[in-house]
Scaffold this motif. Sequence first.
Motif, PDB file in Angstrom:
ATOM      1  N   SER A 236       0.913  -1.206  -0.424  1.00  0.00           N
ATOM      2  CA  SER A 236      -0.433   0.048   0.328  1.00  0.00           C
ATOM      3  C   SER A 236       0.248   1.470  -0.157  1.00  0.00           C
ATOM      4  N   ALA A 237       0.234   2.234  -0.292  1.00  0.00           N
ATOM      5  CA  ALA A 237       0.856   3.695  -0.382  1.00  0.00           C
ATOM      6  C   ALA A 237       0.266   4.964  -0.400  1.00  0.00           C
ATOM      7  N   ASN A 238       0.931   5.971   0.271  1.00  0.00           N
ATOM      8  CA  ASN A 238       0.053   7.171   0.726  1.00  0.00           C
ATOM      9  C   ASN A 238       0.936   8.268   0.384  1.00  0.00           C
ATOM     10  N   ALA A 239       0.600   9.147  -0.187  1.00  0.00           N
ATOM     11  CA  ALA A 239       1.056  10.037  -1.168  1.00  0.00           C
ATOM     12  C   ALA A 239       1.043  11.470   0.563  1.00  0.00           C
ATOM     13  N   LEU A 240       2.054  11.816   0.706  1.00  0.00           N
ATOM     14  CA  LEU A 240       2.672  12.707   1.863  1.00  0.00           C
ATOM     15  C   LEU A 240       2.875  14.310   1.608  1.00  0.00           C
TER      16      LEU A 240
ATOM     17  N   GLU B 105       4.096  14.798  -9.286  1.00  0.00           N
ATOM     18  CA  GLU B 105       5.044  13.686  -8.893  1.00  0.00           C
ATOM     19  C   GLU B 105       4.940  12.471  -7.804  1.00  0.00           C
ATOM     20  N   VAL B 106       4.457  12.831  -6.839  1.00  0.00           N
ATOM     21  CA  VAL B 106       3.756  12.068  -5.754  1.00  0.00           C
ATOM     22  C   VAL B 106       2.561  11.451  -5.917  1.00  0.00           C
ATOM     23  N   ARG B 107       1.688  12.027  -6.150  1.00  0.00           N
ATOM     24  CA  ARG B 107       0.509  11.178  -6.538  1.00  0.00           C
ATOM     25  C   ARG B 107       0.718  10.179  -7.687  1.00  0.00           C
ATOM     26  N   GLN B 108       1.602  10.556  -8.919  1.00  0.00           N
ATOM     27  CA  GLN B 108       1.968   9.731  -9.662  1.00  0.00           C
ATOM     28  C   GLN B 108       2.051   8.783  -9.085  1.00  0.00           C
ATOM     29  N   LYS B 109       3.625   8.623  -8.718  1.00  0.00           N
ATOM     30  CA  LYS B 109       3.685   7.618  -7.683  1.00  0.00           C
ATOM     31  C   LYS B 109       2.863   6.327  -7.023  1.00  0.00           C
ATOM     32  N   VAL B 110       2.349   6.990  -6.163  1.00  0.00           N
ATOM     33  CA  VAL B 110       0.851   6.505  -5.506  1.00  0.00           C
ATOM     34  C   VAL B 110       0.090   6.157  -6.374  1.00  0.00           C
TER      35      VAL B 110
END
Length: 216
Positions: free
Chosen positions: A31-35, A40-45
């Motif tokens: 699981s992944a959460n954006a900090l 860029e972060v939202r794309q990784k999540v």
Amino acid sequence: MKKTAVLFLFLFLFPVFLVAQKEGYLQYSISANALDTSLEVRQKVGLMRNSSLKIYFAERFARVEFKMAGDYNITTILDKTLNKSLNLMDSPMGRFAKRSTSDELQTVPIQIDSTSKIEVFKDDKKTILDFECFKVVLTNADFKIQYWCTNEIDIDLSDYKLTNDFIPGFPLEFSAVSEGVQLRYKASNIIFSLKDPSALFSLEVPVGYTVVASDK
């Protein structure tokens, strides 16, 4: 593939044991959460949503399957007897295969230095897949990783650069922050037997894959 290497960062911290299970299968849900709210972060999540990690192992063999969103699947098959490996990648761009040696498994090793600190909390316990686990925290100037480890499982994957002796016990859950993303791996299945290992660890390129040349 650079982002993928970063996402594999936390896998390669498993412990080394003197007595090991001979063969088996492990699966971790991811699981992944954006900090933060950057694109860029939202794309990784988004890339990590509904991802999973599967590891099949036997004496002198290993198979690692990493599934990500967007129909991206990466499989690495390792044969230490022949010192060979086969890397398979499925993506919307096509299916590709690359032959290499088992020594060339690409990992992103974490080095322990003078700023590193390992804390073991034996009194902090939780149960994962019926195994009793205790908390371990690894920190240094660059990162902090929290593990839930058990001493009830002995698995040695050090020949494939999938283990290390930094952490006591075998981690059934671990989480960390990387480039604005909080990643969490949690074991969802463990079986200490394999069906048809010859097919699992075959180095034959499957039909439909294009073989690409080595970097060398």
